[in-house]
Design an enzyme around this catalytic site. Structure first.
Site, PDB file in Angstrom:
ATOM      1  N   SER A  70      51.245  23.188  12.491  1.00  0.00           N
ATOM      2  CA  SER A  70      50.027  22.853  13.210  1.00  0.00           C
ATOM      3  C   SER A  70      48.785  23.226  12.393  1.00  0.00           C
ATOM      4  O   SER A  70      48.556  22.670  11.330  1.00  0.00           O
ATOM      5  CB  SER A  70      50.053  23.517  14.588  1.00  0.00           C
ATOM      6  OG  SER A  70      49.111  22.938  15.435  1.00  0.00           O
ATOM      7  N   ALA A  92      53.820  19.184  11.921  1.00  0.00           N
ATOM      8  CA  ALA A  92      53.695  19.192  13.375  1.00  0.00           C
ATOM      9  C   ALA A  92      52.288  19.608  13.796  1.00  0.00           C
ATOM     10  O   ALA A  92      52.095  20.508  14.596  1.00  0.00           O
ATOM     11  CB  ALA A  92      54.760  20.071  14.011  1.00  0.00           C
ATOM     12  N   LYS A 111      42.101  11.401  21.186  1.00  0.00           N
ATOM     13  CA  LYS A 111      40.821  11.481  20.473  1.00  0.00           C
ATOM     14  C   LYS A 111      40.830  12.650  19.483  1.00  0.00           C
ATOM     15  O   LYS A 111      40.458  12.504  18.318  1.00  0.00           O
ATOM     16  CB  LYS A 111      39.699  11.653  21.500  1.00  0.00           C
ATOM     17  CG  LYS A 111      38.321  11.727  20.929  1.00  0.00           C
ATOM     18  CD  LYS A 111      37.314  11.876  22.067  1.00  0.00           C
ATOM     19  CE  LYS A 111      35.924  12.071  21.538  1.00  0.00           C
ATOM     20  NZ  LYS A 111      34.941  12.218  22.626  1.00  0.00           N
TER      21      LYS A 111
END
Length: 169
Positions: A70, A92, A111
């Site tokens: 992440s 990820a 978004k």
């Protein structure tokens, strides 16, 4: 060495280390990383700190078994030199809600994902890394082993340990 989530304390640690390295006129900063990710706002400030550092920054995902998941993927992409230990992974990086569970089609997360993919592309392009592969870390939650990341050009080196990495540098 940072082996926790990327929360404001991590940002403080990083900015203090970068300031000290600049004051000491260090030739390089080595950030050893193993993280599941963290807060987007914190990660963005940490990326800015890496980009603004007058001292070149090496981000090294270590030890074997470590992850730059992440938000950690963005730190790796922002590094002047990106390295990983064998049997480590990156990716990820699709955003998830900090609290609760997102609906399957959450426009806010979509978004945010596209905005973060643009950041990933920009960071990759800045360092001559493949922009499409960087964006896939976010938009497709792509994850790669160290060997795959090297093959794709997302990282510069696989090193078994700090000594091997420093010798290569």
């Amino acid at each position: 060495v940072w082996r926790e989530a990327l929360l404001p304390i991590a940002e403080s640690y990083l900015t203090r280390a970068l300031s000290q390295a600049a004051a000491d006129r260090a030739p390089v900063v080595l950030l050893e990383l193993d993280t599941p990710g963290g807060l987007v706002s914190t990660v963005r400030r940490m990326v800015s700190a890496l980009l603004e550092s007058p001292v070149p920054v090496v981000v090294y995902v270590t030890p074997s078994g470590a992850s730059a998941a992440s938000g950690g993927a963005f730190l790796l992409l922002a590094a002047d030199v990106a390295a990983m230990a064998p049997v480590s992974d990156v990716g990820a990086a699709h955003p998830v809600p900090a609290i609760g569970k997102a609906a399957e089609e959450d426009p806010a997360l979509d978004k945010a994902a596209h905005e973060l993919a643009a950041l990933a592309r920009s960071l990759a392009g800045r360092h001559g890394r493949p922009e499409a592969s960087a964006a896939a870390l976010v938009l497709e939650s792509a994850s790669h082993s160290a060997e795959e990341a090297l093959s794709l050009g997302l990282i510069d080196r696989i090193a078994a340990d700090r000594e091997e990495l420093l010798a290569w540098l």
